[in-house]
Design an enzyme around this catalytic site. Structure first.
Site, PDB file in Angstrom:
ATOM      1  N   CYS A 162      66.091  51.772 -50.941  1.00  0.00           N
ATOM      2  CA  CYS A 162      66.222  50.228 -51.368  1.00  0.00           C
ATOM      3  C   CYS A 162      66.036  49.192 -50.430  1.00  0.00           C
ATOM      4  O   CYS A 162      66.539  49.617 -49.124  1.00  0.00           O
ATOM      5  CB  CYS A 162      68.123  50.199 -51.579  1.00  0.00           C
ATOM      6  N   CYS A 197      68.051  46.360 -49.148  1.00  0.00           N
ATOM      7  CA  CYS A 197      69.257  47.388 -47.944  1.00  0.00           C
ATOM      8  C   CYS A 197      68.543  48.003 -46.687  1.00  0.00           C
ATOM      9  O   CYS A 197      69.785  47.794 -45.421  1.00  0.00           O
ATOM     10  CB  CYS A 197      69.996  48.933 -48.151  1.00  0.00           C
ATOM     11  N   ASP A 198      68.009  48.409 -46.490  1.00  0.00           N
ATOM     12  CA  ASP A 198      67.160  48.683 -45.007  1.00  0.00           C
ATOM     13  C   ASP A 198      65.980  48.288 -44.730  1.00  0.00           C
ATOM     14  O   ASP A 198      65.879  48.767 -43.311  1.00  0.00           O
ATOM     15  CB  ASP A 198      66.985  50.532 -45.675  1.00  0.00           C
TER      16      ASP A 198
END
Ligand code: NAP
Length: 323
Positions: free
Chosen positions: A150, A153-154
């Protein structure tokens, strides 16, 4: 408009959601599911959306730049917009996993992991797809410690670090462009000599000085001590030193679930649909990435359009007005 539908919409929503009977249960909360629910509500159908998580694959997409009317938006931000739009129509959203759909006379029971049962006349399957795993040593071990599926997200965790993206499609391209905004260096490791991503993406990657392509290469192993430190290339044995690995090698439909509920799928597990998004089971429709409707062309705009068509078809099925 059938009397039944108009009458049901006038009921006050005082009873628990599962005690009601629905016209449509939409399963899946990505663009296809939300579009289906919005259209169903606009047809005054009694609809409910049941999903494991809001947004589906949109949670894992960086910038979206090809949804008409929106120049540039992050996937998770688009999810907020979709649900803001859905909220206007007061369609209940239940966060739960659907584990079965059973026919009972001319209705369906949609059964969730927490034993809730929603009775409905029609079902719209908009379950999306599940990201693939590489299946190499280190992938599981370093999940959350450098291995990610992801980018939105990261990506911020890799500011000024070195990362690798594995894959050659739009997801890999989109992830690498987002990561290049944070990381010092982004390797894109692809098993072939050319990308399958959209030409626009390829051009953007080529123009980005932080991005380096490693073609004709498969990842054999991901290694490190506490966190990821390297990936090893199968063909050359070369170790590339990185702090993170983003795996973007495509996704598969939940074929097992489809088999269980009896909807017909193609050889790859995608639900076979007609042009009105109907499946082999009367009353069950399907939309979005989990269907074979647009072949390999999986786009947000396409998924949303199919959701709208599925809701229109469910409505016509209920009022028995066939085109
Ligand atoms: P995809 O198009 O199926 O591409 C997957 C890539 O991963 C391919 O390049 C494939 O290699 C490679 N791959 C697959 N299995 C592999 C393995 N075991 N080891 C190494 N490499 C492997 O998947 P996607 O990029 O996730 O895209 C999925 C769909 O979403 C597509 O329809 C795409 O257009 C769409 N999408 C659109 C956007 C956008 O429009 N902005 C953004 C993201 C995704 P090969 O090339 O050799 O097959």
């Amino acid at each position: 408009m059938s009397l039944k539908i108009t009458f049901r919409r006038l009921e006050l929503p005082t009873r628990p959601l599962e005690e009601k009977e629905y016209d449509v249960v939409v399963i899946g909360g990505g663009p296809a599911g939300v579009a289906a629910a919005i259209y169903a509500a606009r047809y005054m159908l009694d609809a409910i959306l049941v999903t494991k998580e809001k947004g589906g694959q949109l949670n894992k997409i960086g910038y979206v730049e090809n949804y008409p009317g929106i120049l540039k938006i992050m996937g998770p931000e688009l999810i907020d917009r979709l649900y803001e739009h859905l909220a206007k129509y007061k369609v209940p959203v239940v966060l739960d996993e659907v584990i079965d759909v059973k026919r009972e006379e001319n209705k369906f029971n949609v059964i969730t992991a927490s034993d809730r049962v929603f009775k409905t006349e029609t079902v719209i399957l908009a379950l999306g797809v599940v990201k693939r795993k590489l299946g190499v040593p280190g992938e599981e071990e370093f999940l959350g410690r450098g291995v990610s599926y992801c980018a939105p997200c990261d990506a911020p965790l890799f500011k000024d670090k070195v990362v690798a993206v594995v894959g050659g499609g739009d997801s890999a391209a989109s992830a690498s462009l987002l990561l290049a905004e944070y990381a010092r260096k982004v390797y894109v490791i692809h098993r072939r000599s050319r990308f399958r991503a959209q030409p626009y993406y390829i051009r953007q990657m080529e123009l980005n000085p932080k991005i380096e392509f490693i073609f004709n290469s498969n990842v054999a192993e991901i290694g490190g001590t506490k966190t990821v430190e390297w990936v090893k290339i199968k063909e050359t044995g070369r170790k590339i030193f990185v702090n993170g690995v983003f795996i973007e090698i495509g996704a598969d439909p939940p074929a097992e679930f489809f088999r269980k509920i009896g909807v017909e799928t193609d050889g790859k597990g995608y639900v076979k649909v007609s042009k009105d998004q109907s499946t082999n089971i009367p009353g069950i429709f399907a939309a979005g990435d989990c269907t074979n409707a647009a072949g390999a062309f999986k786009q947000i705009v396409v998924a949303a359009a199919q959701g709208a068509i599925a809701a229109d078809s469910a409505y016509r099925y209920i009022i028995k007005e066939f085109r």
